[in-house]
Structures are given as structure tokens and as C-alpha cells.
Design a protein around this motif. Structure first.
Motif, PDB file in Angstrom:
ATOM      1  N   ARG A 310       0.896  -1.306   0.084  1.00  0.00           N
ATOM      2  CA  ARG A 310      -0.141   0.137   0.066  1.00  0.00           C
ATOM      3  C   ARG A 310       0.786   1.334  -0.258  1.00  0.00           C
ATOM      4  O   ARG A 310       0.765   2.351  -0.698  1.00  0.00           O
ATOM      5  N   HIS A 313       2.475   1.899  -3.449  1.00  0.00           N
ATOM      6  CA  HIS A 313       1.885   2.219  -4.507  1.00  0.00           C
ATOM      7  C   HIS A 313       1.359   3.837  -4.049  1.00  0.00           C
ATOM      8  O   HIS A 313       1.238   4.379  -5.089  1.00  0.00           O
ATOM      9  N   GLN A 420      -4.958  -6.708  -3.256  1.00  0.00           N
ATOM     10  CA  GLN A 420      -4.351  -5.425  -4.115  1.00  0.00           C
ATOM     11  C   GLN A 420      -5.459  -4.325  -3.833  1.00  0.00           C
ATOM     12  O   GLN A 420      -4.762  -3.201  -3.896  1.00  0.00           O
ATOM     13  N   GLN A 425      -4.601  -0.716  -5.257  1.00  0.00           N
ATOM     14  CA  GLN A 425      -4.016  -0.808  -6.656  1.00  0.00           C
ATOM     15  C   GLN A 425      -5.243  -1.448  -7.362  1.00  0.00           C
ATOM     16  O   GLN A 425      -5.172  -1.556  -8.677  1.00  0.00           O
TER      17      GLN A 425
END
Length: 796
Positions: A310, A313, A420, A425
Motif C-alpha cells: 500500500r 503504491h 491488491q 491498486q
């Protein structure tokens, strides 16, 4: 929830986020240690070791071919051609040793004639007695003979090793067993060699002393220290080849804690280079304080793999927005990485995992490539994995019930996408029958249980749009997209002629009962709508309603079919659902445009099979339309249909093709390709980039997959036996004796090698040769890389 302003999408608010099916799990305090990452699968035994987060981060992930599990991947050693059998290898080695001993014995005892002629040609004649068999006359001749014998002994040993194929014997039975057997065997051989050398059974010591004396003079041996040094050098010289063969240096380094590179041939990192657990990308950007804070949380176990993915990203997205990076940096220093940029639900992990996930690469392991001749040698034994780069081309899986589509494919893929989503994401929409093992309700943000009064969410039949034409097109595809001979565009026109006027009057689209009345042509409902349009002065919409009234009842009118199909949803079990009034709170697929949601839709397949098929088509049509119309495509959005029977239509096939360019994908499973209209087989198989055939498929389905996967050039080897006819009486007698003993005529083999074009997988091989728990998988990435169809052993 406090996301520090670093996670929320632009233009979104709390009012647009649908409420979760259950209370969200409370976020742990910043200093509460979460479980190590990655956590073990939910079905794994308690004794399964869990690698710490530091080790998980440092494990190499080399770039490999599509579909290869990259976490800790080690390439296979190069393929060796088929060698001689072990029995022949051992017999050949034994014979070479016996021959070498015989030759050396004949040499030492003088049974080999002219053995000294080559030496006499290059040395003075006064060193030797006259004649061919004359021996050395002087000390110099005796020394030359000693060196000469040592050289011949070395050549004899070299020839014995080559002729006996000792190198292959060593690789197969010694080096192949690895350490520490390799080191122990080489040490034993070195000890034996030292014994033979110092017992003068092997001519090494005396020739070396003679050569040193000839170069430096005999006076050098007057010093005992020099003699000791020479003896030490001889000892080291004998040990050196055995140390190289036994890899003693690598073994000692490993015992001391210096780990070799997990990937052979990988460049070694500089000693002072930061490791992945030290967040080198933040240090390179000058944010050393944040990197040190995150490294400390990794080291103390306050973060897990979801937190790492996390934050990575978030940093990657924030590079184009310096103000977001500053806020993220401040949040990391203030509350810690584990509580920064959290998912809107506040969750940091799934309640249970049933597969192996690697969030740094986005992969989920579904099995391993089988050791089968159909698979390339380099792929055999490697892990098989799926990731968004592959799912972005969409995946079609075909297999009978019980072949493992749900447990070994759908469930791992949904889990991976849900993880994800927690990392910000992706967004996932899973659709299946009620009771299917797609994960507990706590693993999702939204659970729509159609037909269940306890469901906290409703479903929007119109996909959240306010445009009557767009809503009519998607709804028509879901209602009558599978009806042969009926143009869905005419059905969309009929629906638009009713949805537009109704929305103009009421401010929202009609519910299922009201829409059914309008499609049936109920006079009271139509007249009430016409009066409301007339009193409101909506002339354009009044013309639309009048056009629908004139066309109703014609020979090509799709209205009756639409009314029959919408009647499937106008059932008492669905009475609380599909509401459109101001009090309704339906879930719309448009929420997936900008939010990393985890959504599951349960369909009542057992009690209302036809209605479930209709809703599946509608979900697929809405998803393709919403995904293609997204303006912000930073999130990967994926639809997973656990059963796409009768859900694929001409328009949805076109929509699936467009998903690749929209950073979206779909996973469709079928029991057989016959669940799709025959005229769509070619379009569907050509529109998806990944195909998967499970064990138990029929030969008809296998033929279609064989056509899609094409052919390849292979080498075939044909052996023909021809009878041998003897002309001589003695040879004829030997052939007759051999036939009498063996019962077979004397023949010779004629081998023909040809290159032919054959199917990669034939229909019969797919139908009858696939073992249980296996599937054949072909892959394509969004950037065009291909992987041929490979046999995969599924482990879920």
C-alpha cells in the motif's frame, strides 16, 4: 476515518461509498504488531514456517516469462542430452581403470618396446647405454627418465578419465547430490591422493624435486626451510583440484553466514547498497527520515505485506503530486506506516488466505508447471501464477463440475485482487451462486445477496447512469442479449422509449413492477404517464411514448419478449430488490470507477436459475460499459464470474475485447463451450488473451482449444527394422544360430529424423490425457507477450 488526505480519490466523498455489509474491522493502533507477512494460507497447518517481513522483502524476484511465480524463483540448470545408462557408465569407468593399470604395469616392467626412444631423441646420447633397450648411464639420464615417466603417467590418467567418462560419472553421482556430500567425497579423494603421492605410488614428489633442482640448482636443498616450503606447495597443489571440484570455498562461506545469490548469474549488489527492507526508493528521493521510520517498523514487525504494498503504491502515485508526498511523509512520521493511507474500510489484511500471494509483484500462485514433455524444459517445476498484467487480457476457463475451477482458480484470483484492493491498486467484483466458496463476508466491502431479505445492499439494474439511452442499451443486453434472431438494438430502442418519459416525470427510472406494466402495455399505466407528460409540457418525451404505443403489437416488436424477461425479476422473492425510488440504496457498478472496492454478488441460482442467468448477463454488460467509460484508469478493475453460462453475448464479447486498453479484465468460467452460442465460440476464444482447459473437457471443447493454440514444428524420429541377408556360409550359420537362440531374425535399424507440424495439444490429449487436478493454460500479457499452452498442476 483519517486517511491523511493521501488515499481518497479526487471528487469522491463518503456519501458515494456504499456502506459495508458488516462493521469494518477496527484499525489497530500504530504500535500494535500485526502478523508477519505474508501470513500463511488459512488451510495451512500451524507448523508451517512463516518468513519474517524482512526476509520476504529481500527475497529476489527476477524477471521471468509470463505466468512464472517470481518470488524466490531459481532457474533450472541447463538441460543435458540423454547420456549413457548408469550401468554402462560404471562398467566403462571400471574398464578404463583396469586398462590404465595394465598399461602402467607393462610400462614399469619394460614390456613395451621402444619406450625410451622418444626420450633419447631429445636428450644427450652420453646419458644412455647403447642400443634401443639401453637404460640410463648417468644420474642426469635417471632424472630425465623419472620426469618422463611422470609426464606419461599424467597423460595416462588424463586418457583414463576421458575414455571412462569419469566427468559424467562425477556430475551424476557426486556433484548431483549437492553439499555436504560433494565436499566429503572430494575430501576423501584428496586424502587418498595425498597418501598415494607421499607413498611414491604416484610419481609427483621426485619429479618436482628434480625439476626444482635443475632450475635453481641442487644447493637449494641445503636449507630445510626451503624443502618444507616445497613440500607444502606439493601438498597444496594436490589439494587444489579437489577443492575446486568439491566447492570448499562456497561451503565455508555458507557456513560462516555469507549467503550466495539465490539466482545464479544475478549481479551482486554493492556491499553498501540498501536492501529492499530499507526502502531505497525513499532514500533516493531524499526522504531519509520516512525511510528510517518505515525500516524500523518492518524490523520490529509492526507492518505486514499489505502495508508495504500500500505504501509503495501511495509513493508511486504521489510522485506527480508533491503536496501528497509531503502529507504522506508527515503521516508516516506521525502515526507510522501501518496506519497511513489505509483502505476506506480500515482493513489491513483478509481474515483468511487460501493461496500464496506476493503483493510486490501482484502475483498469486495457482500451481506449478508439470514435468511433462508438453512443457519446455526450463518451465518444468516452476510455479505458475496469475497477475493483473495477465488478467488484463481476460481469462476463459472451461471445465466440468468438480474439476476445480472455483477452489483452484476463482478463489485464489479473488483473494489476490482483494489484497491488491486493500493496497489501493485494484477493485474486484466477484459474482457467483449463493453458498459458493468465494470467501467470507468479512473479506468484502459490499456483499449483495439478491433474493435474501437480510442483504444490506440492493442492486441497480441501470448501472448508476442517468442517461435513458445508455441505461436502455445495457438493460436490453442483459434481458434479451441471448435471444437468437432478436436485435438488442431494437430492444434498447423500445426500452429507451419508456425509460426516458418515466424518468422525466418521476425523476428516476421505473422499478421492476412499473417497467413490466409499461412493457405489457397496461392501459392505465401508459395513460397516466401520458397525462403527466402532457401536463408538464414534455413534448419530446410525449412523442417517444406515442411512438412506442404505435409500434406495440407489430410483427417485429421485441416488447413481449422484454416483458417476459423482466417478469423473471418480478417475483415475490425479489420484491425488496431493484428499487429505484428516493429511499432505495442500490449498489452501482460505477462505484468501481475510482474506489478500490471488494464486492461480491450472490445469485439465487438454485431457486431462480433463469433470473440468475439474466442478472449475470446484466452484470457483465454493465461492467464492460463502465470499465470502458472510465476517465481515471489508474485502478485495475476485474470482474470474476464463477459461472458465465448463457451470459456471453455478441456485445459483451466486444466489450471484453475493449477491457485490455481500459486497465480492466474479466475472468469467465464455463462448464463447456456449448454454454455459449456456437457463432460466438471463435469470437470469444479470440477475444480473451488467456485460456484454460481443465481436466474432463470433452473432445468437442478440446478441438476448439486445439484450433486456438495452433501448431508447432517438432522433430520426429522413425525407426524401421530391415532384415540382414548373409552371403557367406559362416555368416549365414551365425545368423541361423542367433535366430535359433533369440527367436528373432537378424535385423538392422534405419533411423529417419523429420520436422513435422503438429498440434500443441490435440483434442484427444485434452479430453483423455489430462490428470485429475491439472489444467492446460495459455497466457498473454497486456503488452503482447505470449506463453504457449502449458500443463499446470493446480494446488489452489
Amino acid at each position: 476515518m483519517d486517511t491523511e488526505g493521501t488515499y481518497d480519490a479526487r471528487g469522491t466523498g463518503a456519501g458515494r461509498v456504499p456502506r459495508p455489509a458488516g462493521p469494518p474491522p477496527a484499525a489497530p493502533p500504530p504500535h500494535a504488531p500485526p502478523p508477519y507477512a505474508p501470513p500463511p494460507p488459512g488451510h495451512a497447518p500451524a507448523a508451517t514456517p512463516r518468513p519474517p517481513l524482512e526476509e520476504w522483502l529481500r527475497t529476489p524476484r527476477p524477471r521471468r516469462e509470463p505466468g512464472v511465480w517470481r518470488y524466490g524463483h531459481t532457474p533450472r540448470p541447463p538441460e543435458r542430452p540423454e547420456g549413457v545408462p548408469d550401468r554402462s557408465l560404471l562398467v566403462g569407468a571400471l574398464i578404463s581403470v583396469l586398462c590404465a593399470l595394465l598399461l602402467w604395469s607393462l610400462w614399469r616392467n619394460g614390456y613395451i618396446p621402444y619406450r625410451l626412444v622418444p626420450l633419447k631423441l631429445f636428450t644427450p646420447g652420453d646419458w644412455w647405454y647403447a642400443g634401443t633397450f639401453g637404460g640410463p648411464r648417468t644420474i642426469e639420464g635417471a632424472d630425465a627418465l623419472t620426469v618422463y615417466e611422470a609426464v606419461l603417467f599424467g597423460l595416462l590418467v588424463y586418457g583414463c578419465l576421458r575414455l571412462g567418462n569419469w566427468a559424467e560419472l562425477f556430475r551424476r553421482h557426486v556433484a548431483g547430490r549437492g553439499q555436504p556430500f560433494l565436499a566429503l567425497a572430494s575430501a576423501a579423494a584428496a586424502a587418498l591422493a595425498q597418501l598415494l603421492v607421499w607413498k611414491d605410488a604416484v610419481p609427483v614428489v621426485r619429479p618436482v624435486l628434480i625439476l626444482v633442482a635443475s632450475v635453481f640448482g641442487g644447493e637449494i636443498y641445503q636449507s630445510q626451510s626451503v624443502v618444507n616450503v616445497i613440500y607444502a606447495l606439493i601438498t597444496l597443489g594436490v589439494l587444489w583440484p579437489f577443492a575446486r571440484l568439491g566447492r570448499w570455498r562456497a561451503l565455508i562461506a555458507e557456513r560462516r553466514g555469507a549467503r550466495p545469490s539465490a539466482v545464479p548469474g544475478a549481479p551482486a549488489a554493492p556491499p553498501d547498497a540498501p536492501t529492499p527492507d530499507q526502502w531505497p526508493e525513499l532514500r533516493a528521493a531524499g526522504r531519509t527520515d520516512a525511510a528510517q521510520a518505515l525500516a524500523a517498523e518492518v524490523r520490529t514487525g509492526r507492518m505486514n505485506d499489505v502495508d508495504v504494498a500500500r505504501l509503495r503504491h501511495a509513493w508511486a502515485v504521489g510522485r506527480s503530486h508533491p503536496e501528497r508526498l509531503a502529507a504522506l511523509d508527515e503521516a508516516v512520521l506521525r502515526v507510522g506506516g501501518a496506519a497511513t493511507a489505509l483502505h476506506p474500510s480500515g482493513a489491513r489484511d483478509l481474515p483468511v488466505r487460501t493461496a500464496r500471494h506476493d503483493l510486490l509483484t501482484g502475483q498469486v500462485r495457482i500451481g506449478s508447471f508439470a514435468d511433462d514433455p508438453h512443457n519446455p524444459y526450463a518451465r518444468r517445476g516452476s510455479g505458475a501464477a496469475l497477475e493483473p498484467a495477465l488478467l488484463g487480457t481476460s481469462l476463459l476457463a472451461v471445465g466440468p463440475p468438480g474439476s476445480g475451477k472455483t477452489a483452484r482458480l476463482v478463489r485464489p484470483v479473488v483473494e489476490s485482487l482483494a489484497l491488491q484492493a486493500l493496497a489501493g491498486q485494484a477493485a474486484v467484483l466477484a459474482v457467483g451462486g449463493a453458498g459458493e466458496p468465494l470467501g467470507p463476508d468479512e473479506s468484502y466491502d459490499v456483499v449483495v445477496q439478491i433474493g435474501d431479505p437480510a442483504s444490506a445492499h440492493d442492486f441497480d439494474l441501470y448501472g448508476g447512469t442517468t442517461d435513458p439511452d445508455e441505461a436502455a442499451g445495457v438493460l436490453a443486453e442483459g434481458l434479451v442479449g441471448d435471444v437468437p434472431g432478436l436485435d438488442s438494438r431494437r430492444a434498447a430502442t423500445v426500452l429507451a422509449q419508456l425509460l426516458g418519459p418515466y424518468r422525466t416525470v418521476h425523476g428516476h427510472f421505473p422499478g421492476v413492477p412499473a417497467l413490466r406494466e409499461l412493457l405489457d402495455g397496461d392501459r392505465a399505466a401508459v395513460e397516466a404517464l401520458r397525462e403527466a407528460l402532457g401536463s408538464g409540457g414534455h413534448t419530446a418525451m410525449l412523442r417517444e411514448l406515442d411512438a412506442r404505443t404505435r409500434q406495440r403489437g407489430g410483427p417485429q416488436d421485441p416488447g413481449p419478449v422484454l416483458a417476459d424477461r423482466i417478469a423473471l425479476l418480478d417475483r415475490p422473492a425479489f420484491a425488496p430488490f431493484f428499487a429505484t425510488g428516493p429511499e432505495a440504496r442500490p449498489f452501482s457498478l460505477r462505484s468501481l470507477e475510482h474506489l478500490p472496492l471488494r464486492v461480491r454478488i450472490d445469485l439465487p441460482e438454485r431457486a431462480h436459475a433463469e433470473a440468475s442467468r439474466l442478472l449475470t448477463r446484466l452484470v457483465l454488460a454493465q461492467f464492460t460499459a463502465v470499465a470502458a467509460a472510465r476517465t481515471d484508469r489508474s485502478l485495475f478493475v476485474c470482474l470474476v464470474l464463477d459461472d458465465a453460462t448463457r451470459a456471453v453475448t455478441t456485445e459483451t464479447v466486444r466489450g471484453v475485447r475493449r477491457l485490455r486498453s481500459a486497465n480492466a479484465g474479466a475472468v469467465l468460467t464455463l462448464r463447456t463451450l456449448d454454454d455459449v452460442p456456437e457463432h460466438l465460440h471463435t469470437a470469444l476464444l479470440g477475444g480473451v488473451g488467456c485460456c484454460m482447459a481443465f481436466c474432463g473437457v470433452t473432445t468437442w471443447d478440446g478441438k476448439r482449444f486445439a484450433d486456438v493454440w495452433g501448431k508447432e514444428w517438432v522433430e520426429t524420429r522413425e525407426v524401421a527394422q530391415h532384415a540382414v541377408f548373409a552371403d557367406q556360409p559362416f555368416t549365414r550359420a551365425l545368423h541361423g544360430l542367433r535366430k535359433l537362440v533369440t527367436g528373432k531374425a537378424v535385423t538392422r535399424d534405419a533411423v529417419t529424423v523429420r520436422r513435422v507440424e503438429r498440434e500443441r495439444w490435440s483434442a484427444s490429449a485434452l479430453a483423455y490425457e489430462l490428470p485429475a487436478g491439472h489444467a492446460v493454460l495459455s497466457l498473454t500479457t497486456v503488452d503482447g507477450q505470449h506463453a504457449p499452452p502449458l500443463l499446470v498442476k493446480l494446488d489452489g
